[in-house]
Design a protein around this motif. Structure first.
Motif, PDB file in Angstrom:
ATOM      1  N   ASN A 138       1.088   0.308   6.796  1.00 28.39           N
ATOM      2  CA  ASN A 138       2.088  -0.346   5.948  1.00 28.39           C
ATOM      3  C   ASN A 138       2.742  -1.527   6.644  1.00 28.39           C
ATOM      4  OD1 ASN A 138       2.546   2.930   5.099  1.00 28.39           O
ATOM      5  ND2 ASN A 138       2.117   1.451   3.493  1.00 28.39           N
ATOM      6  N   TRP A 139       2.189  -1.963   7.771  1.00 27.23           N
ATOM      7  CA  TRP A 139       2.723  -3.105   8.506  1.00 27.23           C
ATOM      8  C   TRP A 139       1.754  -4.277   8.372  1.00 27.23           C
ATOM      9  CZ3 TRP A 139       3.755  -0.186  13.771  1.00 27.23           C
ATOM     10  CH2 TRP A 139       4.762   0.774  13.560  1.00 27.23           C
ATOM     11  N   SER A 140       2.289  -5.467   8.341  1.00 29.26           N
ATOM     12  CA  SER A 140       1.437  -6.651   8.215  1.00 29.26           C
ATOM     13  C   SER A 140       2.183  -7.874   8.714  1.00 29.26           C
ATOM     14  CB  SER A 140       1.013  -6.861   6.756  1.00 29.26           C
ATOM     15  OG  SER A 140       2.134  -7.125   5.931  1.00 29.26           O
ATOM     16  N   SER A 141       1.498  -8.994   8.700  1.00 31.61           N
ATOM     17  CA  SER A 141       2.150 -10.265   9.022  1.00 31.61           C
ATOM     18  C   SER A 141       1.934 -11.238   7.876  1.00 31.61           C
ATOM     19  CB  SER A 141       1.606 -10.862  10.329  1.00 31.61           C
ATOM     20  OG  SER A 141       0.275 -11.337  10.151  1.00 31.61           O
ATOM     21  N   ILE A 142       2.874 -12.146   7.738  1.00 27.02           N
ATOM     22  CA  ILE A 142       2.714 -13.289   6.850  1.00 27.02           C
ATOM     23  C   ILE A 142       2.390 -14.480   7.748  1.00 27.02           C
ATOM     24  CG2 ILE A 142       3.824 -14.822   5.192  1.00 27.02           C
ATOM     25  CD1 ILE A 142       5.700 -12.519   4.462  1.00 27.02           C
ATOM     26  N   ALA A 143       1.266 -15.122   7.501  1.00 22.96           N
ATOM     27  CA  ALA A 143       0.904 -16.328   8.258  1.00 22.96           C
ATOM     28  C   ALA A 143       1.531 -17.542   7.579  1.00 22.96           C
ATOM     29  CB  ALA A 143      -0.610 -16.476   8.320  1.00 22.96           C
ATOM     30  N   ARG A 144       2.130 -18.419   8.376  1.00 21.91           N
ATOM     31  CA  ARG A 144       2.705 -19.643   7.808  1.00 21.91           C
ATOM     32  C   ARG A 144       2.313 -20.828   8.682  1.00 21.91           C
ATOM     33  NH1 ARG A 144       8.976 -19.892   6.242  1.00 21.91           N
ATOM     34  NH2 ARG A 144       9.282 -19.770   8.513  1.00 21.91           N
ATOM     35  N   PHE A 145       1.564 -21.754   8.095  1.00 18.83           N
ATOM     36  CA  PHE A 145       1.095 -22.929   8.809  1.00 18.83           C
ATOM     37  C   PHE A 145       1.609 -24.188   8.117  1.00 18.83           C
ATOM     38  CE2 PHE A 145      -1.988 -19.630   9.796  1.00 18.83           C
ATOM     39  CZ  PHE A 145      -2.114 -19.765  11.178  1.00 18.83           C
ATOM     40  N   THR A 146       2.109 -25.114   8.917  1.00 20.00           N
ATOM     41  CA  THR A 146       2.515 -26.417   8.411  1.00 20.00           C
ATOM     42  C   THR A 146       1.431 -27.416   8.772  1.00 20.00           C
ATOM     43  OG1 THR A 146       4.860 -25.901   8.695  1.00 20.00           O
ATOM     44  CG2 THR A 146       4.274 -28.228   8.461  1.00 20.00           C
ATOM     45  N   PHE A 147       0.844 -28.033   7.752  1.00 24.80           N
ATOM     46  CA  PHE A 147      -0.217 -29.008   7.963  1.00 24.80           C
ATOM     47  C   PHE A 147       0.361 -30.416   7.864  1.00 24.80           C
ATOM     48  CE2 PHE A 147      -2.635 -25.283   6.718  1.00 24.80           C
ATOM     49  CZ  PHE A 147      -3.735 -25.344   7.557  1.00 24.80           C
ATOM     50  N   ALA A 148       0.028 -31.253   8.856  1.00 19.46           N
ATOM     51  CA  ALA A 148       0.516 -32.628   8.897  1.00 19.46           C
ATOM     52  C   ALA A 148      -0.584 -33.588   8.475  1.00 19.46           C
ATOM     53  CB  ALA A 148       0.996 -32.980  10.308  1.00 19.46           C
ATOM     54  N   PRO A 149      -0.223 -34.629   7.731  1.00 23.62           N
ATOM     55  CA  PRO A 149      -1.239 -35.569   7.243  1.00 23.62           C
ATOM     56  C   PRO A 149      -1.742 -36.483   8.345  1.00 23.62           C
ATOM     57  CG  PRO A 149       0.940 -36.350   6.651  1.00 23.62           C
ATOM     58  CD  PRO A 149       1.132 -34.997   7.283  1.00 23.62           C
ATOM     59  N   ALA A 183       0.849  -1.186   0.000  1.00 22.77           N
ATOM     60  CA  ALA A 183       0.000   0.000   0.000  1.00 22.77           C
ATOM     61  C   ALA A 183       0.884   1.235   0.000  1.00 22.77           C
ATOM     62  CB  ALA A 183      -0.922   0.012   1.230  1.00 22.77           C
ATOM     63  N   GLY A 184       0.306   2.356  -0.410  1.00 27.49           N
ATOM     64  CA  GLY A 184       1.018   3.617  -0.375  1.00 27.49           C
ATOM     65  C   GLY A 184       0.902   4.277   0.989  1.00 27.49           C
ATOM     66  N   HIS A 185       1.075   5.590   1.039  1.00 25.37           N
ATOM     67  CA  HIS A 185       0.945   6.317   2.300  1.00 25.37           C
ATOM     68  C   HIS A 185      -0.491   6.196   2.791  1.00 25.37           C
ATOM     69  CE1 HIS A 185       4.881   8.402   2.185  1.00 25.37           C
ATOM     70  NE2 HIS A 185       4.750   8.206   0.875  1.00 25.37           N
ATOM     71  N   MET A 186      -0.643   5.789   4.037  1.00 21.70           N
ATOM     72  CA  MET A 186      -1.961   5.503   4.577  1.00 21.70           C
ATOM     73  C   MET A 186      -2.350   6.549   5.617  1.00 21.70           C
ATOM     74  SD  MET A 186      -3.085   2.825   3.014  1.00 21.70           S
ATOM     75  CE  MET A 186      -4.413   2.262   4.072  1.00 21.70           C
ATOM     76  N   PHE A 187      -3.575   7.057   5.505  1.00 25.76           N
ATOM     77  CA  PHE A 187      -4.076   8.101   6.389  1.00 25.76           C
ATOM     78  C   PHE A 187      -5.329   7.626   7.113  1.00 25.76           C
ATOM     79  CE2 PHE A 187      -1.323  11.480   4.958  1.00 25.76           C
ATOM     80  CZ  PHE A 187      -0.937  11.046   3.696  1.00 25.76           C
ATOM     81  N   THR A 188      -5.404   7.904   8.402  1.00 27.66           N
ATOM     82  CA  THR A 188      -6.572   7.561   9.194  1.00 27.66           C
ATOM     83  C   THR A 188      -7.683   8.579   8.936  1.00 27.66           C
ATOM     84  OG1 THR A 188      -5.726   8.804  11.089  1.00 27.66           O
ATOM     85  CG2 THR A 188      -5.169   6.468  10.977  1.00 27.66           C
TER      86      THR A 188
END
Length: 399
Positions: free
Chosen positions: A319-330, A304-309
């Motif tokens: 401009n901050w976020s998280s990447i979710a990473r899940f390991t699925f087991a069979p 995203a560009g400059h973000m205004f409330t």
């Protein structure tokens, strides 16, 4: 929503589709993404008695190309078209290193040659799709409050561009038959059904005769769709939801209630929904395990560009976020369910530069020890993501 200031961009372009490449899940991890423990790595590659193996799924937040992001892509293309690939280069090793990678494409695409626009009615260059594929994404959710910004034609152009580069998609549709189907993704011998829904479309009514154009949040429908996907053979069901209150760190009542309803099993069994991925709030929100279902209330804006409330103040959280990473087991035996063997998150940010770039903040902090803003972002993301007890349920920040 309150978004970047600036003139609307209208530029003629030539469509240049980038090479569609997706890294192998067996490729060595990048330097900024150390390997898990030997035991975990072995578990991820060892087949179960059913012939299936563990796999990793990553998911990221809103891709929201504002006017300045579009300008940056034009500069990165050297004056010929638009190239969004450099913006994702820093996170590409992590995205392409997963077996499945899911993005949230919040905006629709304009026609070849433009015009392209930012806020308030977005029309993004179709080259975004090529960049997402190049980064390693398998599929994108397309249900958002901006899905109808350019009517049915915007939806058609967006899904056509994704089809052209080999990106699966769900959440909006060109016809009724398409609307009734989830995206079916495969990894580790599992079939993963991906569904997506949005709270609304900024007051734009559904197109006449096309009530199926975009999926709207409805608890009973989501549960029925998940149940149908599993009855059709899906081993796992992932639900993306565009929900929540913009700029609010904590999930709102709708998020909390719906998450619990989707995660509730029937008759004492497990829910048909295995993973819930939230977008829309523009800022990171908490993760929580509810029964056996992991919920990410808000991933935050990936690009995203400059973000205004709403009060006109620029807010770096946009401009901050998280990447979710899940390991699925069979499952050990057929008839049992896949389970989450490992739950992780990675802090991420759009660096406003110039140039504008999406950064894996773990590596950015190591490379730039003097950048207090990077360290502050990591700490805010960490504290917010863990604010509803996810650490006790096993969630960790990837090293």
């Amino acid at each position: 929503m309150r978004l970047p200031r600036g003139p609307v961009l209208a530029t003629a372009v030539t469509l240049l589709l980038a090479p569609a490449g997706c890294g192998s899940p067996t490729a060595p991890p990048p330097a900024d993404d150390p390997s898990p423990t030997v035991a975990a790595a072995a578990a991820a590659t060892t087949a179960s008695p059913t012939g299936r193996r563990a796999f990793t799924l990553v998911a990221t937040g809103d891709v929201l190309p504002h006017t300045e992001i579009i300008r940056q892509a034009a500069e990165d293309a050297g004056g010929t078209g638009y190239d969004f690939r450099p913006m994702f280069a820093d996170v590409k090793p992590l995205i392409s290193g997963a077996d499945l990678a899911i993005c949230h494409m919040e905006t629709v695409y304009g026609a070849d040659g433009g015009p392209f626009t930012g806020y308030p009615a977005f029309k993004s260059p179709p080259q975004v799709a090529a960049a997402l594929k190049d980064a390693g994404y398998t599929a994108c959710d397309t249900a958002s409050n901006h899905t109808l910004d350019d009517g049915p034609e915007g939806i058609r152009r967006t899904l056509d561009a994704m089809d052209a580069v080999g990106l699966a998609h769900t959440g909006s549709a060109r016809d009724e038959a398409e609307a009734g189907k989830p995206a079916l993704l495969r990894a580790g011998g599992a079939t993963v059904a991906h569904l997506a829904y949005t709270y609304g479309t900024n007051g734009i009514p559904l197109p006449a005769g096309r009530p199926w154009a975009v999926n709207l949040i409805d608890r009973d429908r989501i549960l029925a769709d998940a149940r149908a996907a599993r009855a059709d053979g899906a081993d796992l069901v992932v639900v993306s939801v565009h929900w929540g209150t913009e700029w609010q760190d904590a999930p709102n009542d709708q998020q909390l209630t719906l998450a619990r309803e989707l995660a509730a099993g029937q008759g004492g069994g497990r829910s048909d929904v295995d993973l819930i991925l939230g977008t829309h709030a523009h800022i990171p929100q908490a993760y929580e395990r509810i029964n056996d279902t992991w919920t990410v209330y808000g991933l935050g804006d990936q690009l995203a560009g400059h973000m205004f409330t709403y009060d006109g103040a620029e807010d770096p959280r946009g401009n901050w976020s998280s990447i979710a990473r899940f390991t699925f087991a069979p499952p050990a035996t057929r008839g049992q369910r896949w389970t989450v063997a490992k739950a992780e998150f990675v802090p991420q940010a759009t660096d406003l530069g110039p140039p504008y770039r999406v950064l894996d903040l773990r590596g950015a902090v190591r490379r730039n020890p003097g950048r207090a803003d990077y360290a502050r972002a990591v700490e805010h993301i960490r504290s917010t993501v863990l604010s509803r007890g996810a650490a006790a349920a096993g969630l960790t920040m990837a090293p």
